[in-house]
Enzyme design. Structure first.
Site, short mmCIF file in Angstrom:
data_model
loop_
_atom_site.label_atom_id
_atom_site.label_comp_id
_atom_site.label_asym_id
_atom_site.label_seq_id
_atom_site.Cartn_x
_atom_site.Cartn_y
_atom_site.Cartn_z
N ASN A 186 0.70 -1.47 -0.13
CA ASN A 186 0.47 -0.39 0.46
C ASN A 186 0.74 1.54 -0.55
O ASN A 186 1.40 1.45 0.96
CB ASN A 186 -1.24 0.17 1.39
CG ASN A 186 -2.08 1.77 1.75
OD1 ASN A 186 -2.29 2.43 0.51
ND2 ASN A 186 -2.55 1.69 2.94
N LYS A 199 0.32 4.26 -0.04
CA LYS A 199 -0.65 5.31 0.55
C LYS A 199 0.06 6.09 -0.29
O LYS A 199 0.16 6.55 -1.49
CB LYS A 199 -0.11 5.29 1.68
CG LYS A 199 -0.19 3.95 2.48
CD LYS A 199 -0.19 4.12 3.92
CE LYS A 199 -0.09 2.95 4.87
NZ LYS A 199 -0.05 3.29 6.10
N HIS A 229 -9.22 1.20 4.77
CA HIS A 229 -8.44 1.40 6.07
C HIS A 229 -8.69 2.36 7.32
O HIS A 229 -9.20 3.16 6.83
CB HIS A 229 -6.99 2.07 4.66
CG HIS A 229 -5.36 1.59 5.33
ND1 HIS A 229 -5.01 2.67 6.52
CD2 HIS A 229 -4.56 0.55 5.02
CE1 HIS A 229 -3.85 2.15 6.11
NE2 HIS A 229 -3.85 1.24 6.31
N GLU A 289 -6.75 5.07 8.12
CA GLU A 289 -6.52 5.78 7.98
C GLU A 289 -7.59 6.44 6.99
O GLU A 289 -8.08 7.79 7.01
CB GLU A 289 -5.36 6.16 6.92
CG GLU A 289 -4.18 5.24 7.21
CD GLU A 289 -2.95 4.94 6.48
OE1 GLU A 289 -2.56 5.30 5.72
OE2 GLU A 289 -2.00 4.79 7.14
N GLU A 325 -5.14 -4.94 10.86
CA GLU A 325 -3.48 -3.85 11.13
C GLU A 325 -4.45 -3.28 12.00
O GLU A 325 -4.57 -2.45 11.91
CB GLU A 325 -3.87 -3.04 9.43
CG GLU A 325 -3.20 -3.85 8.36
CD GLU A 325 -3.05 -2.05 7.46
OE1 GLU A 325 -2.09 -2.86 7.43
OE2 GLU A 325 -4.28 -1.16 7.11
N GLY A 330 2.92 2.30 10.56
CA GLY A 330 4.20 3.73 10.65
C GLY A 330 4.51 4.16 11.91
O GLY A 330 5.16 4.75 11.73
N SER A 379 3.52 -2.31 10.32
CA SER A 379 5.62 -1.69 10.19
C SER A 379 5.49 -3.42 10.16
O SER A 379 6.62 -3.89 10.98
CB SER A 379 5.39 -1.42 11.79
OG SER A 379 4.77 0.03 11.92
P1 13P Z 1 3.28 0.41 7.74
O1 13P Z 1 3.52 -1.16 7.48
O2 13P Z 1 4.20 1.83 7.01
O3 13P Z 1 3.11 0.54 9.38
O4 13P Z 1 1.82 0.43 6.64
C1 13P Z 1 1.04 -0.59 7.31
C2 13P Z 1 0.29 -0.23 6.53
O5 13P Z 1 -1.14 0.56 6.99
C3 13P Z 1 -0.87 -0.97 4.40
O6 13P Z 1 -2.08 -0.53 4.49
#
Ligand code: 13P
Length: 251
Positions: A9, A11, A96, A98, A168, A174, A214
């Site tokens: 992803n 983003k 997601h 976010e 997740e 992150g 992560s």
């Molecule tokens: P990170 O791997 O940067 O922690 O992000 C995970 C994520 O949100 C994938 O959709």
């Protein structure tokens, strides 16, 4: 045997030119991963056409990061599932954290988005996961169970074949803090049990459940060795072709 998947992803990262380079880097190394592992990349909307060109003829599948909850019309700024299918997407990510947190995505909206995705022949990577305070209060099972029941329980077993679940935990995204493999396995097993109780054994056994948060080359091996973890949804580490491929080599 259920499908093993490593999905990136991206983003809101990379320009189109950078994204094309990244995709080329991934395609160049795709033969280094074992045959049973599927790769997916989810670049921003603006990149889909160009990255799709790079992926053509390769086994790497294209995914969007979201889709509209309406088929078409006066919805400024939205991108429909039909448009995504037309540009070559096989998947879209939905739900997601976010998007839930910053763009107010709710279960009823995600139900509509999922219907749009299926109507247009897209598979869905459906994300679930609790926030830190919810875990600290011991509510993570309830949170995840609700995210699953509200959005997936009205689907048919046939439609569930086109759903990949990504667990997740928000506190791991992150942050550099990964769930331990024991924590991740515990909740993945819970998700599979939730599917078993509602849909039965076949759907439970066949649904791919990814871990995200992560995940990187140094911890992927331990996570992917867990019986109910079928791969990863990777954020930061998917922005480097070498790291993304190394994660896919973790089995
Ligand atoms: P990170 O791997 O940067 O922690 O992000 C995970 C994520 O949100 C994938 O959709």
């Amino acid at each position: 045997m259920r499908k093993k998947i490593v999905a990136g992803n991206w983003k809101m990262n990379t320009t189109v030119a950078e994204g094309v380079e990244l995709a080329k880097g991934i395609v160049a190394k795709v033969n280094d991963i074992s045959k049973g592992v599927s790769l997916i990349v989810a670049p921003p909307f603006t990149h889909l056409a160009s990255v799709g060109e790079v992926l053509k003829g390769s086994p790497v599948a294209l995914s969007a990061q979201d889709c509209a909850d309406q088929p078409k019309g006066a919805f400024t700024g939205e991108v429909s599932a039909a448009m995504l299918k037309g540009v070559g997407c096989a998947y879209t990510i939905l739900g997601h954290s976010e998007r839930r947190e910053y763009y107010g995505e709710t279960s009823p909206k995600l139900v509509k988005k999922m219907a749009m995705a299926f109507e247009n022949g897209l598979k869905v990577i459906y994300c679930v996961g609790e926030k830190l305070d919810q875990r600290e209060m011991g509510n993570h099972f309830d949170v995840v169970s609700q995210q699953i029941s509200e959005v997936l329980f009205d689907l048919t077993p046939e439609q569930m074949k086109n759903v990949v679940i990504a667990y997740e935990p928000v506190w791991a995204i992150g942050t550099g803090v990964t769930a331990t493999s024991a924590q991740a396995q515990e909740i993945h097993a819970f998700i599979r049990e939730t599917l078993r109780v509602h849909f039965g054994e076949k759907v439970a056994e066949e649904t791919t459940i990814l871990y995200g948060g992560s995940c990187k080359p140094s911890n992927a091996k331990e996570l992917f060795a867990c019986p109910d973890i079928d791969g990863g949804l990777i954020g930061g580490a998917s922005l480097k072709a070498d790291d993304f491929i190394a994660i896919a080599q973790a089995w």
